[in-house]
Structures are given as C-alpha cells and as structure tokens.
Design an enzyme around this catalytic site. Structure first.
Site, PDB file in Angstrom:
ATOM      1  N   GLU A 104      -6.240  -7.303   8.658  1.00  0.00           N
ATOM      2  CA  GLU A 104      -6.658  -5.938   8.322  1.00  0.00           C
ATOM      3  C   GLU A 104      -7.106  -5.879   6.859  1.00  0.00           C
ATOM      4  OE1 GLU A 104      -2.977  -4.056   9.202  1.00  0.00           O
ATOM      5  OE2 GLU A 104      -3.147  -4.506  11.337  1.00  0.00           O
TER       6      GLU A 104
ATOM      7  N   GLU B 149      -1.839  -5.421  15.174  1.00  0.00           N
ATOM      8  CA  GLU B 149      -1.172  -6.652  14.740  1.00  0.00           C
ATOM      9  C   GLU B 149      -0.932  -7.645  15.882  1.00  0.00           C
ATOM     10  OE1 GLU B 149      -0.193  -3.659  13.552  1.00  0.00           O
ATOM     11  OE2 GLU B 149      -0.455  -3.825  11.389  1.00  0.00           O
TER      12      GLU B 149
ATOM     13  N   PHE C 108       2.224  -6.370   5.772  1.00  0.00           N
ATOM     14  CA  PHE C 108       3.615  -6.306   5.326  1.00  0.00           C
ATOM     15  C   PHE C 108       4.477  -6.913   6.429  1.00  0.00           C
ATOM     16  CE2 PHE C 108       1.478  -3.082   2.903  1.00  0.00           C
ATOM     17  CZ  PHE C 108       2.130  -3.018   1.683  1.00  0.00           C
TER      18      PHE C 108
ATOM     19  N   ASP D  70       7.209  -6.197   7.409  1.00  0.00           N
ATOM     20  CA  ASP D  70       7.870  -5.136   8.184  1.00  0.00           C
ATOM     21  C   ASP D  70       7.120  -4.851   9.487  1.00  0.00           C
ATOM     22  OD1 ASP D  70       9.537  -3.716   5.623  1.00  0.00           O
ATOM     23  OD2 ASP D  70       7.679  -4.746   5.154  1.00  0.00           O
ATOM     24  N   PHE D  71       5.822  -5.085   9.497  1.00  0.00           N
ATOM     25  CA  PHE D  71       5.010  -4.771  10.681  1.00  0.00           C
ATOM     26  C   PHE D  71       5.232  -5.760  11.821  1.00  0.00           C
ATOM     27  CE2 PHE D  71       1.542  -2.958   7.611  1.00  0.00           C
ATOM     28  CZ  PHE D  71       2.450  -2.019   7.144  1.00  0.00           C
TER      29      PHE D  71
ATOM     30  N   HIS E 138       8.265  -0.927   4.293  1.00  0.00           N
ATOM     31  CA  HIS E 138       7.281  -1.737   3.563  1.00  0.00           C
ATOM     32  C   HIS E 138       7.951  -2.612   2.503  1.00  0.00           C
ATOM     33  CE1 HIS E 138       4.295   1.012   5.294  1.00  0.00           C
ATOM     34  NE2 HIS E 138       3.333   0.229   4.834  1.00  0.00           N
TER      35      HIS E 138
END
Lengths: 323, 342
Positions: free
Chosen positions: B29, B70, B93, B95-96, B139
């Site tokens: 992205e 993702e 990140f 976290d994703f 994040h």
C-alpha cells in the site's frame, strides 16, 4: 463455439473418468480406516476441473481447495503419487507430509490443495503476477467453492486482480453446500457470478455438469487472460455426490436430492451421451479408457498400501531451505 | 564511509537488489503512492519514505501500489514467490497482521514442509513495529514474537543501519519467507554504511558492548536502551555485555549461552510481549540449557501485559526504559549467589 478434436475429447474423458474412479475408490478405501485424517471427495464436479484444465499447460498455475483431488488429476498430477500422499506414505507427491488437503505438484503448475477455505485466491493472484511481470503469457486459475466465495480473501483477490489487470481466472464451483449449509442461504445475493462481475470483470454462470459449457467459458476467459485482458470469473454449478467429508451423514440434504443428482446431474453420463450421440467418440473408445483407468487406480492403491510411512527422521526436514 | 540512516540503508538495499535481479519486485500500500490521484507519482514512497524513488528507477510494474487489501498483498507475494519472483511485500504496520495472518502463517510459512520440500517461497515481508509514536493500540505493537513462533518463517529485527542493509540484502536473496521488522522510532538513526552491497548471515548475534558482569540481550530499539545503560554503568566500573541477536528466527542461542557462561547474569529487554514473548522464550532457553551458568535469577524487562496506550504519560511508562533496565542490572549485581543444596 469451441470445437474439440477427437484426441482432446478422449483426453478430457480420461481425466474425468480418472477423477471419478479415484474418488469412488477413496470412498471405499476410507472405510478400512487405513487413510489417515479426513478426505473430501470431488465426485460429481469432474466436468468443472476438466473443462478448465483442458486449456492449461504445466506452465499455467492452479490453486485448489480442501476438495482438491479432482483439480490435481485434471492438472495431470501423478495419480500414483497422489494416492501415496493420501495414504501418508513415502513417494507421495508431498512425501507424506501434506495429505489429502495439501497435495501439490509445482512441476505440474499445481500450487496446492488448500485446507483454508478462501486460502488460494490471493495465491493465484500472485502466480498471475509472476506471469504478468515475466510476460510469459501463462495464466493462473483459482478454484474455490460457494463457501470460499463468501470469504474476504476472495473479494480482495478479485479486486486486486482487476486493479492490476492480472491473467487469472476465478472458478467458483457452486456445489450447493458450504459444509452443511446451503449456498442459497449463505450466498446473500444467490448470484456468485454477479458478485464477481461487480468487481469489474467478465463473469458467467454455467452448468458445471456440462463439460462443454465449462470448457467454452473457460477457454474464452483463459484466452482473454493470456492476451492481457485481465481476470474473469466463472460460477459453475454442480452438486457433489458425497458429503462434505467422508463420513458426513449428510442429514442436511434429502435422499431424493442425492438420488436426483446421480440420475440427472452426472457429468460422466452427460458427456458420454453427448459424444456418442454426436458420433464424435464411440462406446468402444470410452470403454477402453474405463478399463485403463480402472487398472491405474488398482495399481495406485496397491502401491500406496505397499509403500512405507516416512521415517521419523523426516519430522524435522524441509521446514526451511536453509536455517 | 558515509553515514546513512536506517531508512536510507534499507532503500539502498532494495535499490541494489532490484538492479541486480529483475525478479525482485515491491508490492504494498502506497509503496509509491499517487496511483490514480491528481497529484504526483511517488507521493509517499511508503508511509515512512523507505521505498521513495524506487518507482522512478524501476517503474510501476516493479513497484506496485495495491488496494488496501492485506490478505491479497500477502497472498500475492507468497504466490508470486513460489512461481518465480522475489517479492518484497509491505505490511504497513505489523498490527495489521490481524487481517491477513492466514496468508503468512498457513500459506507462505508452510508450503515447503507441507509440499514435501518441493516449494521455495523467497519472499520478504517488510513491516513496521514499535511504540513511542503516540499511535495507540493498533499502530504500535512489536509482534515479532507471533511470527517467531511459526516454523517456516525467518524473523529479522535490525537495530542499526549497517545491519539493516546487510540483513535486507540477505533477506531478499534468501529462499525462505523472511519477515523484516523495522522499528518506527529508529528510521533516522544513522551509522556508517558501505555503499556496496553486502550480506549479514541470519542467526549470528552482534555484540554491541563487551563486558564480564552482566549480559543484556535486546532487539531493535531496545538495543539502544541497553547500550545506554551499559555505558552509564561502565562509568561506575560495572561491565555490561550487550548482545543483539539481530534475528529471532533463527536465534543465535550459542552466543547467548556463551555470554551468560561468562557473566553469570542475564537481563532480557524486549518490546514484544510480557507473556509468551521473546524475553520469556530466551529466558526459558537459558534456564534449560545454561542453568549452571547463572549466579542470579534471569530478569525480563518487557512491556506490561496491556495494549499500547495513547496518553503520553501512559505510553512512556509502557516502553521499557533505561531506568528499568538499569534497576534490573543492579538487582542482579546485588543478588547473592544461589546456595546450592547438597
């Protein structure tokens, strides 16, 4: 209208017959308790895998599902290696480490059966990305079911394929049930092809018991992919003969439905009636293939049963290329 | 030798490998940013600017902006890797990972084993870790412990620019899936970095400080905190050894054990997790393999068992601080040697 040569039709019939016999034999063998784990049979859907893969070479890639035996055979994976794998034996296509739900043969462009519903569409997008980046004119096909069509991975993969204009075909096999839940209940729009079209790609719904209908649609889509026209989708409808898994009591569907599928929705009978009716192939030619396939399956089971399990020393090998 | 930041070092590694090998592509992205917009191309070059300029050199066919999808990014990288490319995918990140772990954990990581040793999946997944940016719970995590637990993945957690470049080039040339964790607070840290391409092998720890009294094992940003403490205590005559494993999978257990054998005391500073994190993993390994070396209990200085908070006061208290590390070291020095029962 696509026309098939005699040899192509014989080839298609051989693939379909091999899938059917393979699955019926697994159905029988499974009752002995000698097949570890669980298996999901493809019988009833042979015309779909075959109608698509008849257009592919070993340089084209397919991604498959937990119901993957048919895709493997249609993609010309080694049948004896498959049988050994399903029995968990040495010499299996995955050395006995994958089993029914993970059969892969990269040398045949078979990227693996996949035990995660909706697992393979992003991977097929990746294989198509390789083809596009390397300008090979090869393509990728993702096989999923009506169940997989409801996964977010499928939506993401379809959108990304359109955005990046990738040579990929999404084949959604609507076999009526995601495990024990009806597709008419679980697919909100009841129109998987329409949903795919909503992502911006050509999408059609075809009779998955008709080899010719599948092959026609797949041929067009694959040609478009090879020529840089981007992705397509096909919803192919064909009910499965057996349960979700072997041992599934199938209480979610009626005895009448099961009987009707075999009588009216058997792609083998439909194919045979058409080619003999049109006079393109003879009963004798088809019978000869039946005999050869029966012998192949017999040998495959015998060899799989005779093969050894992998030694315990292989437990820790091939986790990494190097570590 | 030129000083380069970690951002510049990774960018240089990517550029050099892309120039060397046409199979290397970047996908993610906003890796260039600006696709389909009314402004300039390469508007972002990655949200932290790590991939800036690459599209100008290699074009949109090799620096691929994707939708925010993702799972499709990870799966596309895995599928492309098994079929002949060497993708460097970006998970903006870490976290994703919650929306796409299947493609990493069940797909890329398992192909080789599950397919009987026939598959290679030479992909790199670049992803950002770390608290300290007031970016709050979704994040700011440092989830490298999740990936370290997955057989089939390699995990690289660089702390400085020299290592970042050499480890990135190694990661791209490696034939296994490699997860490359970049700490968002370290991008501007500069070091001497050679202009030419070089590799650093995985599984070889770097000793950033040599010492005899206490061993500190730390990853990523925590290495800098450990160094700070070592330098401070060094002025008091306390000799602290700091060991940066650089990769958590494979893990250089030999170097950790050798150091603990020498010092007899171990502090592990880890931003990943209080429970089932890297600190606990290493402590368990040392307790099992090097118990007889220990002259004091192992100390773990980790984040607390909480999400990453937002308020500055809370986030500052969340991150392992030099003061906490110093306290842990002092406690070990004060601890009396265990009395072994006969």
């Amino acid at each position: 209208m696509t026309t098939f040569s005699e040899s192509q039709l014989l080839d298609a019939y051989r693939r379909m017959r091999t899938i059917r016999d393979f699955e019926e034999r697994i159905h029988a063998e499974n009752t002995t308790g000698d097949i570890p784990g669980f298996v999901h049979l493809y019988a009833g859907q042979e015309a779909i895998a075959t109608g698509v893969c008849i257009h592919l070479s070993e340089k084209d890639y397919i991604g498959s599902t937990h119901r993957g035996h048919g895709h493997c055979i249609a993609k010309l994976c080694d049948v004896k290696g498959m049988m050994k794998e399903i029995f968990g034996k040495q010499g299996g296509l995955c050395a006995g480490k994958g089993g029914s739900m993970h059969i892969a043969d990269l040398s045949q462009g078979m990227l693996g059966a996949n035990a995660i519903v909706g697992g393979n569409p992003p991977l097929a997008v990746g294989a198509a990305l390789t083809a596009k980046t390397k300008k090979t004119r090869h393509c990728a096909v993702s096989f999923t079911g009506d169940g997989g069509s409801n996964q977010g991975t499928t939506f993401e993969a379809m959108n990304m394929a359109v955005v990046l204009k990738l040579p990929v075909l999404f084949v959604v096999e609507n076999n009526g049930y995601g495990e024990g839940t009806g597709a008419d209940y679980a697919v909100g729009s009841r129109d998987i092809a329409g949903r795919a079209a909503g992502f911006g790609m050509p999408a059609v719904r075809v009779d998955g018991t008709d080899f010719f209908a599948v092959a026609e649609a797949a041929g067009e889509a694959i040609e478009r992919a090879r020529n840089g026209g981007g992705p397509s989708a096909i919803e192919a409808v064909a009910l499965r003969f057996y349960g979700h898994y072997e041992g599934d009591p199938q209480t979610y569907r009626s005895a009448e439905e099961l009987k009707r599928i075999r009588e009216e929705g058997d792609c083998m009978k439909i194919f045979r009636a058409r080619v003999t009716g049109e006079g393109t192939l003879t009963e004798a030619q088809l019978d000869a293939i039946d005999a050869e396939v029966a012998e192949l399956i017999e040998e495959a089971v015998a060899e799989a049963r005779a093969a050894d399990y992998p030694p315990v020393s292989e437990l820790t090998t091939d986790v990494y290329v190097s570590y | 030798m030129a000083k380069k930041t970690i951002r510049e070092a990774i960018n240089e590694a990517l550029r050099q490998e892309m120039a060397r090998d046409p199979d290397v592509i970047i996908i993610g992205e906003d890796v260039s940013g600006g696709a389909g917009g009314s402004g300039e191309e390469d508007a972002y070059g990655g949200v932290m600017g790590v991939t800036k300029g690459l599209i100008g050199e290699f074009g949109r066919e090799r620096v691929i902006d994707t939708p925010i999808s993702e799972s499709a990014i990870m799966g596309a990288a895995a599928g492309a890797a098994t079929t002949g490319l060497r993708p460097v995918a970006e998970l903006m990140f870490v976290d994703f990972v919650g929306v796409c772990f299947d493609q990493i954990m069940n797909q890329a990581a398992k192909f080789r084993y599950m397919f009987g040793g026939k598959a290679r999946t030479p992909m790199v997944l670049r992803t950002m870790i770390g608290a300290g940016f007031r970016a709050a719970a979704q994040h700011s995590q440092s989830l490298y412990h999740l990936f370290t637990a997955v057989p089939g993945l390699k995990c690289v957690i660089p702390s400085n620019a020299y290592d970042a470049k050499g480890l990135m080039i190694q990661a791209i040339r490696d034939d296994d899936p490699v997860i490359f964790f970049e700490h968002k607070a370290l991008y501007d840290i500069a070091d001497d970095v050679p202009d030419e391409a070089y590799t650093i092998p995985f599984g070889e720890a770097n000793f950033t400080r040599d010492g005899d009294d206490v061993t500190i094992v730390a990853f990523s940003r925590m290495v800098h905190i450990a160094n700070e403490v070592a330098d401070k205590l060094g002025r008091e005559g306390v000799s602290v050894e700091v060991l940066d494993p650089r990769t958590s999978s494979p893990l250089d257990t030999d170097s950790i054990l050798e150091s603990v054998e020498k010092t007899g005391r171990l502090v592990i500073v880890d931003e990943s997790a209080a429970r089932c994190g890297l600190a606990g993993d290493i402590a368990g390994m040392v307790a099992q393999e090097g118990f007889e070396f220990l002259r004091a209990p192992i100390r773990q200085v980790t984040v607390p068992h909480t999400p990453v908070p937002f308020a500055p006061t809370l986030e500052d208290a969340y991150i392992p601080s030099p003061a906490k590390v110093e306290t842990a070291v002092r406690q070990l020095l004060e601890a009396r040697p265990r009395r072994m029962s006969a």
